[in-house]
Design a protein around this motif. Structure first.
Motif, PDB file in Angstrom:
ATOM      1  N   ALA A 121       0.840  -1.200   0.000  1.00 48.12           N
ATOM      2  CA  ALA A 121       0.000   0.000   0.000  1.00 48.12           C
ATOM      3  C   ALA A 121       0.879   1.255   0.000  1.00 48.12           C
ATOM      4  O   ALA A 121       0.633   2.209  -0.739  1.00 48.12           O
ATOM      5  N   VAL A 122       1.935   1.220   0.829  1.00 48.60           N
ATOM      6  CA  VAL A 122       2.815   2.385   0.915  1.00 48.60           C
ATOM      7  C   VAL A 122       3.538   2.604  -0.410  1.00 48.60           C
ATOM      8  O   VAL A 122       3.583   3.713  -0.951  1.00 48.60           O
ATOM      9  N   LEU A 123       4.109   1.511  -0.951  1.00 52.72           N
ATOM     10  CA  LEU A 123       4.838   1.640  -2.213  1.00 52.72           C
ATOM     11  C   LEU A 123       3.921   2.075  -3.350  1.00 52.72           C
ATOM     12  O   LEU A 123       4.317   2.853  -4.212  1.00 52.72           O
ATOM     13  N   SER A 124       2.677   1.585  -3.333  1.00 53.37           N
ATOM     14  CA  SER A 124       1.751   1.956  -4.409  1.00 53.37           C
ATOM     15  C   SER A 124       1.582   3.453  -4.492  1.00 53.37           C
ATOM     16  O   SER A 124       1.416   4.015  -5.573  1.00 53.37           O
ATOM     17  N   ALA A 125       1.604   4.112  -3.319  1.00 54.47           N
ATOM     18  CA  ALA A 125       1.438   5.566  -3.306  1.00 54.47           C
ATOM     19  C   ALA A 125       2.513   6.233  -4.164  1.00 54.47           C
ATOM     20  O   ALA A 125       2.257   7.229  -4.834  1.00 54.47           O
ATOM     21  N   ILE A 126       3.729   5.663  -4.147  1.00 54.88           N
ATOM     22  CA  ILE A 126       4.810   6.221  -4.968  1.00 54.88           C
ATOM     23  C   ILE A 126       4.683   5.755  -6.419  1.00 54.88           C
ATOM     24  O   ILE A 126       4.874   6.521  -7.351  1.00 54.88           O
ATOM     25  N   PHE A 127       4.321   4.481  -6.571  1.00 53.12           N
ATOM     26  CA  PHE A 127       4.172   3.919  -7.918  1.00 53.12           C
ATOM     27  C   PHE A 127       3.300   4.769  -8.817  1.00 53.12           C
ATOM     28  O   PHE A 127       3.544   4.914  -9.998  1.00 53.12           O
TER      29      PHE A 127
END
Lengths: 314, 273
Positions: A121-127
């Protein structure tokens, strides 16, 4: 649309209600007047122009005064114009490359991001960041980073050769495909993420009982379940790819020479640089027709129009 | 026994994509705080050794304050128009039994497929004839119009989820459509309204095509057009250019921080739920 099937059984009921004095379901319902302002507005600024583009394609107009009717003049000129014909092939080439590069990557990232782990979820925010940025900002950013004199290629001659990516046809096409993918993969990954989350867990459990490993589950459960998402995504890529314009304007200006002058860019050049608005309108019309035909072919070939549900057999 | 061994392929892919997205954004920020001389010396990859905000103040000297203000005016007007037009439209689409309304819904679905690029010549013609060329109003009108189909689709989807019981309860009280709209439909579709507001704001803020063909003077320039002009005129001043790019992104990133849900839902408006 599912709404029509839902509404179907109530039609007779509704007729009866309308006739019965003292109300019923029609009471308190909004009339067409509620939809009127938006419809007029949309008609004036989106639908009327679509009609007007047909009319203008048979006229000659330089931006001042009134358009003059010239029959098939624009069309005949364009049919003989080598830049125009080349631009069509180039548009199809760039669109096809875009679909081939973006689809597998979006699929992987989307399915990965569909997992419920916290770090995802956290990485998706950057993705998904590139999705927020304007095509203009993205193109200006990459134009600067890939600048032949001051950018990254000059620092890494082992990778980029002489560093002038914009100087050759292959280099310029590669840049356009790369920047387009950088910008749009997040959007398509979102489509796959949503669809992957909707896959019923029962199917994975069943596959596991059958002894399917991770690859087997992906191949036999995830992929077939994502079919509709894939068709949606590819149709959007086709329409988006064929109408790509700002990226070309900022990154390559259609060059070197006319090597990346795709149809949408050529339309802009004809209309707003050469002030030949009649030719511009004709190219625009051609573009709409080509995009619609290709989308219809994708939908037809994939069987999407038969609306086979991925929920069959559940 | 459960299948929770890590998925290496996906993990590596995810890290690669993270670098591909994160690195350029980091490099952009790093370059934007270097002096031109420092950048010329260090190149794009090395760590900056001179820190300065001159590029940002420089962008304002180049008129970016004005461009930001213009973009804000366009964005606010587009959102206002969309919020004025779409809720009644979606309400009619969901609740009206008039045949015209279902035809209208099909019209908007068709509208989803019209690319703005296809109509720039007639839009230019219409806006010039209306005397709105080089006027921000001329940018607002088509930008709002092209946001309508997606917004109508999102909001009617949300309004469809309001159960029939609630409508019936109000109908028994003899409520007029206007009262149903104000007291039932609007409060229950606040989430959807936020989504379409954010979606149309993003479209307007990032819009390039309509401003490009419909404006020309500096006083009507929006931020995307400012970036494009800056690039064609001062392409060599890369730190200055990238500072301007960062400026153009800041408001959107702020919205992303505070309204991520509405934003992502808005972006997903096309392409299924």
């Amino acid at each position: 649309m599912s709404t029509s099937t839902l509404a179907a059984p109530t039609v007779t009921e509704q007729r009866r209600a309308r006739r019965s004095p003292g109300g019923g379901p029609t009471l308190g319902r909004p009339g067409f007047a509620w939809a009127l302002p938006a419809t007029l507005f949309f008609g004036l600024f989106a639908l009327a122009p679509l009609v007007l583009v047909v009319v203008l394609s048979f006229t000659s107009w330089a931006g001042l005064g009134s358009p003059e009717f010239v029959g098939l003049d624009n069309w005949q000129r364009l049919a003989r114009d080598p830049v125009m014909i080349n631009s069509l092939w180039l548009s199809v080439l760039l669109t096809a490359l875009g679909v081939l590069v973006q689809t597998p990557l979006s699929l992987l990232i989307g399915v990965w991001a569909a997992g419920t782990q916290r770090n995802r979820a956290v990485l998706s925010a950057i993705f998904f960041l590139p999705l927020l940025l304007s095509a203009t900002a993205v193109s200006v950013l990459w134009r600067a980073l890939l600048d032949p004199n001051f950018g990254v290629p000059g620092q890494a001659p082992w990778l980029f050769g002489d560093g002038n990516l914009f100087g050759s046809r292959t280099g310029a096409i590669a840049v356009l495909v790369f920047v387009g993918s950088w910008q749009f993969i997040p959007f398509h990954a979102l489509i796959y993420q949503g669809a992957a989350r909707a896959v019923p867990a029962v199917l994975y459990q069943a596959a596991e009982v059958d002894g399917a490993g991770r690859w087997g589950q992906f191949r036999h459960v995830t992929l077939p379940q994502l079919r509709n998402a894939m068709i949606t995504s590819v149709v959007l890529m086709v329409v988006g790819g064929l109408t790509t314009f700002d990226t070309v304007l900022i990154l390559t200006q259609g060059g070197p020479g006319t090597d990346t002058t795709i149809t949408a860019y050529y339309m802009y050049e004809q209309a707003f640089r050469s002030f030949d608005f009649g030719a511009g309108a004709a190219i625009a019309l051609l573009l709409v027709v080509v995009a619609t035909v290709i989308s219809l072919i994708v939908v037809r070939v994939s069987g999407y129009d038969r609306m086979r549900s991925t929920m069959e057999g559940l | 026994m459960k299948r929770h061994h890590p998925n290496w392929l996906a993990g590596i892919g995810a890290v690669a994509w993270l670098l591909l997205v994160g690195l350029p954004i980091y490099v952009m920020l790093a370059i934007s705080v270097q002096t031109r001389e420092g950048y010329g010396r260090n190149g794009p990859i090395a760590l900056p050794d001179t820190l300065t905000l001159d590029n940002y103040t420089g962008a304002f000297d180049e008129g970016f304050g004005r461009y930001l203000l213009n973009t804000l005016v366009v964005t606010a007007s587009v959102v206002a128009l969309v919020l004025l037009l779409v809720p009644p439209l979606a309400y009619a689409i969901v609740r009206s039994r008039s045949r015209l309304t279902s035809g209208v819904f099909r019209l908007f679905l068709l509208g989803l497929a019209i690319p703005a690029q296809a109509v720039i010549v007639p839009i230019f013609y219409l806006i010039s004839k209306a005397g709105l060329y080089d006027n921000l109003v001329g940018v607002v009108l088509p930008t709002a119009a092209f946001s309508l189909p997606v917004c109508a689709l999102i909001l009617s989807g949300v309004m469809r989820d309001i159960t029939g019981d609630l409508y019936e309860a109000m109908a028994i009280d003899g409520a007029s459509p206007a009262r149903v709209f104000l007291q039932l439909v609007l409060p229950l579709s606040r989430g959807g309204i936020a989504t379409i507001a954010v979606f149309s704001a993003l479209q307007a803020w990032n819009g390039f095509l309509f401003p490009l063909i419909l404006t020309q003077s500096d006083s009507t320039k929006v931020i995307t057009l400012g970036l494009y002009n800056f690039q064609t005129q001062y392409g060599i001043n890369i730190p200055g250019l990238l500072a301007a790019v960062v400026l153009s992104m800041v408001p959107v990133l702020l919205v992303y921080l505070f309204a991520r849900r509405a934003l992502v839902q808005g972006l997903m408006g096309v392409g299924g739920k």
